[in-house]
Design a protein around this motif. Structure first.
Motif, PDB file in Angstrom:
ATOM      1  N   ASN A  86       0.794  -1.240  -0.094  1.00 28.47           N
ATOM      2  CA  ASN A  86      -0.149   0.027   0.250  1.00 28.47           C
ATOM      3  C   ASN A  86       0.819   1.206  -0.118  1.00 28.47           C
ATOM      4  OD1 ASN A  86       0.812  -0.009   2.638  1.00 28.47           O
ATOM      5  ND2 ASN A  86      -0.899  -0.671   3.449  1.00 28.47           N
ATOM      6  N   GLU A  87       0.272   2.452   0.245  1.00 33.59           N
ATOM      7  CA  GLU A  87       1.021   3.664   0.127  1.00 33.59           C
ATOM      8  C   GLU A  87       1.722   3.939   1.136  1.00 33.59           C
ATOM      9  OE1 GLU A  87      -2.461   3.504  -0.348  1.00 33.59           O
ATOM     10  OE2 GLU A  87      -2.520   3.660  -2.777  1.00 33.59           O
ATOM     11  N   ARG A  88       1.363   3.319   2.536  1.00 32.01           N
ATOM     12  CA  ARG A  88       2.291   3.600   3.674  1.00 32.01           C
ATOM     13  C   ARG A  88       3.407   2.877   3.445  1.00 32.01           C
ATOM     14  NH1 ARG A  88      -0.854   4.341   9.043  1.00 32.01           N
ATOM     15  NH2 ARG A  88      -2.841   4.948   8.164  1.00 32.01           N
ATOM     16  N   GLN A  89       3.689   1.761   3.040  1.00 31.27           N
ATOM     17  CA  GLN A  89       4.862   1.051   2.574  1.00 31.27           C
ATOM     18  C   GLN A  89       5.843   2.013   1.661  1.00 31.27           C
ATOM     19  OE1 GLN A  89       4.317  -2.841   1.172  1.00 31.27           O
ATOM     20  NE2 GLN A  89       4.080  -3.739   3.343  1.00 31.27           N
ATOM     21  N   LEU A  90       5.263   2.553   0.825  1.00 31.99           N
ATOM     22  CA  LEU A  90       5.894   3.498  -0.103  1.00 31.99           C
ATOM     23  C   LEU A  90       6.709   4.797   0.573  1.00 31.99           C
ATOM     24  CD1 LEU A  90       6.719   4.117  -3.163  1.00 31.99           C
ATOM     25  CD2 LEU A  90       4.677   5.282  -3.247  1.00 31.99           C
ATOM     26  N   ALA A  91       5.499   5.161   1.530  1.00 32.77           N
ATOM     27  CA  ALA A  91       5.892   6.264   2.027  1.00 32.77           C
ATOM     28  C   ALA A  91       7.036   6.127   3.165  1.00 32.77           C
ATOM     29  CB  ALA A  91       4.686   7.080   2.756  1.00 32.77           C
ATOM     30  N   SER A  92       7.155   4.905   3.710  1.00 31.30           N
ATOM     31  CA  SER A  92       8.298   4.349   4.547  1.00 31.30           C
ATOM     32  C   SER A  92       9.433   4.532   3.930  1.00 31.30           C
ATOM     33  CB  SER A  92       7.909   3.212   5.229  1.00 31.30           C
ATOM     34  OG  SER A  92       8.001   2.100   4.458  1.00 31.30           O
TER      35      SER A  92
END
Length: 173
Positions: free
Chosen positions: A89-95
């Protein structure tokens, strides 16, 4: 009898002339039909040539795939993605992102370029607040459609003077 022969000769020449005209007309139609077939055949030839060129390019690309794979592995270090490289998801990308440096400029979050309309229409918040003042009425008529702020076509946008465009940007704090 001379008068009758002369009249018969005139009718004969008229018939011959009519037949020649009919043959000319038929020949013209036949020539136009052949021209049409030639044009159609030329279009088919051009389409076949384009298809041949596309297939040649595809063949050359596929024949060089081993060489390209070797270059990618040795020269560039490229490889096919592995299963652990995909993100859920986007959270993994943001991390994966790094924080901005101390001297980095502020990021531009939204940039918008739209035409300036009347003072009444330029305030979107005023329209929204005007809707809050009204008591919620289930039988109230639907609001009147607003004018579009952006032109429907590029011709309309290009027809507007350059001075009527206003740019705005929101900067992250």
């Amino acid at each position: 009898m001379i008068a009758a022969g002369s009249r018969l000769r005139q009718i004969g020449w008229a018939l011959v002339l009519g037949l020649c005209f009919a043959a000319l007309l038929a020949l013209t139609f036949k020539v136009n039909a052949v021209k049409s077939e030639v044009r159609l055949t030329e279009r088919h030839i051009i389409a076949a040539e384009q298809s041949r060129i596309m297939l040649e390019t595809e063949f050359q690309t596929r024949s060089n795939q081993k060489q390209l794979a070797a270059w990618n592995a040795v020269e560039f270090g490229y490889g096919a993605p592995r299963a652990d490289q995909y993100l859920e998801n986007e959270r993994q990308l943001a991390s994966l992102g790094t924080p901005r440096g101390s001297g980095a400029p502020q990021q531009v979050r939204v940039a918008l370029n739209r035409p300036v309309e009347d003072a009444e229409d330029s305030s979107m918040i005023a329209d929204w607040l005007a809707g809050e003042d009204d008591a919620p009425d289930s039988e109230a008529p639907p609001p009147a459609p607003r004018r579009e702020l952006v032109a429907n076509s590029i011709a309309q946008r290009l027809a507007r003077p350059a001075g009527s465009m206003a740019g705005s940007a929101e900067v992250q704090q």
